[in-house]
Design a protein around this motif. Structure first.
Motif, PDB file in Angstrom:
ATOM      1  N   HIS A 176      -5.241   3.769   1.071  1.00 30.41           N
ATOM      2  CA  HIS A 176      -4.288   2.705   0.756  1.00 30.41           C
ATOM      3  C   HIS A 176      -3.735   2.835  -0.670  1.00 30.41           C
ATOM      4  CE1 HIS A 176      -5.232   0.164   4.354  1.00 30.41           C
ATOM      5  NE2 HIS A 176      -6.293   0.957   4.314  1.00 30.41           N
ATOM      6  N   THR A 177      -4.314   3.735  -1.455  1.00 31.77           N
ATOM      7  CA  THR A 177      -3.962   3.801  -2.878  1.00 31.77           C
ATOM      8  C   THR A 177      -3.513   5.177  -3.364  1.00 31.77           C
ATOM      9  OG1 THR A 177      -6.266   4.307  -3.496  1.00 31.77           O
ATOM     10  CG2 THR A 177      -5.625   1.969  -3.449  1.00 31.77           C
ATOM     11  N   ASP A 224       0.829  -1.209   0.000  1.00 31.28           N
ATOM     12  CA  ASP A 224       0.000   0.000   0.000  1.00 31.28           C
ATOM     13  C   ASP A 224       0.866   1.262   0.000  1.00 31.28           C
ATOM     14  OD1 ASP A 224      -2.401  -1.333  -0.152  1.00 31.28           O
ATOM     15  OD2 ASP A 224      -2.723  -1.371   2.009  1.00 31.28           O
TER      16      ASP A 224
END
Length: 329
Positions: free
Chosen positions: A67-68, A33
């Motif tokens: 997370h991205t 991540d």
């Protein structure tokens, strides 16, 4: 292998920086991540400080932005350097459009409409795959038993992430999985789980925001990332699954969630482990600064040039170190 979990920046605990965990040895880096542009910048600084690394593997655990949000920035920076062999691992749900259509089976959907719904719902993953392919990086489906450098994907199963994807795009369904106090959104539930070995002996599990229901064989791991940024209910379920062994494990809490009450958060967990008499030295929380886990005092600490928090490091079993020292006289 060693582990470094990044933190917030300049003591900013209001911004949702999200997860970014590095697992690495002399030649390979696994980035689990990358939730913020600042994380991407810090990964590149880490690579500058570790010039023997030539392989970078990026695992995108699930679609949520915390997370991205830094992954595309990281891909662009890696491409500009033109010196790394890069692979990106994530769910590739378009391959399962027919399976998802069969589950929904509402008489309104077609194969093409399901594909469009997948792309709309999992928009961050789509953007990451597009960016990777634009830069000629390999994109690999995150199936169980897939090797990621020296690590390995252990969950969720294909059936689990297909079921959650169907639930995500079916507007007749709730977007929660589980029951009672451990419900998770479908996005979180099917987070990719990754196992590896820290140093030569300690088995590690990274699980993003996965629902505990999808985490298998939890007792065989020595170092466990508590899911959903240290959310108390999820942690309690992990402790229950471990039973008495819960007091013997080490726990990583990736709490860079900012002030949002629905973002996970470990404050209640911190109070709980005090009340339950857990050894607080076995809990490593990025809310207090970046965390490094390794078992060698010679291992270089990369620090965190844009983080003013103090870095916390685990240097192995202190009793074992003391015993070996005494044997040497």
């Amino acid at each position: 292998m060693n582990l470094k979990a990044l933190s917030n920046y300049n003591n900013d605990t209001d911004t949702r920086f999200g997860d970014c965990i590095l697992v690495y040895d002399e030649s390979t880096l696994v980035v689990y991540d990358c939730g913020h542009q600042k994380h991407a910048e810090n990964v590149m600084h880490f690579l500058e400080e570790n010039p023997t690394i030539n392989s970078v593997n990026i695992v995108v655990s699930h679609n949520d932005s915390d997370h991205t949000a830094g992954v595309c920035d990281l891909i662009e920076a890696l491409a500009a350097g033109k010196q790394y062999y890069v692979k990106i691992y994530t769910h590739q749900l378009l391959k399962y459009a027919d399976d998802i259509l069969e589950i929904i089976n509402d008489g309104r959907r077609t194969h093409d409409s399901v594909k469009k719904a997948i792309l709309d719902e999992f928009d961050n993953i789509k953007a990451i795959i597009d960016k990777a392919q634009e830069n000629n990086f390999d994109t690999i489906e995150a199936l169980v038993k897939t090797a990621v450098g020296p690590c390995e994907i252990v969950g969720p199963t294909a059936d689990e992430f297909i079921q959650t994807a169907a639930k995500a795009i079916d507007d007749r369904e709730s977007n929660k999985i589980g029951a009672g106090h451990i419900e998770e959104t479908v996005m979180n539930a099917a987070s990719i789980q990754l196992k590896g070995t820290i140093d030569i002996s300690e088995k590690m599990l990274l699980c993003g925001d996965a629902t505990p229901d999808f985490i298998k064989d939890i007792s065989k791991y020595d170092i466990i990332q508590l899911p959903h940024h240290g959310k108390l209910e999820n942690a309690q379920d992990i402790f229950d699954k471990l039973n008495g062994d819960s007091y013997k494990k080490k726990y990583l809490i990736s709490d860079n969630t900012g002030s949002g009450e629905t973002s996970g958060g470990s404050d209640k967990l911190v109070q709980y482990i005090k009340e339950e008499k857990y050894n607080q030295d076995l809990f490593f929380n990025t809310k207090n600064g970046p965390v490094s886990l390794n078992t060698s005092k010679e291992t270089k600490s990369t620090g965190d040039p844009v983080n003013t928090n103090k870095e916390r490091r685990y240097l192995g079993d202190l009793d074992c170190i003391k015993e070996n020292f005494e044997k040497r006289g």
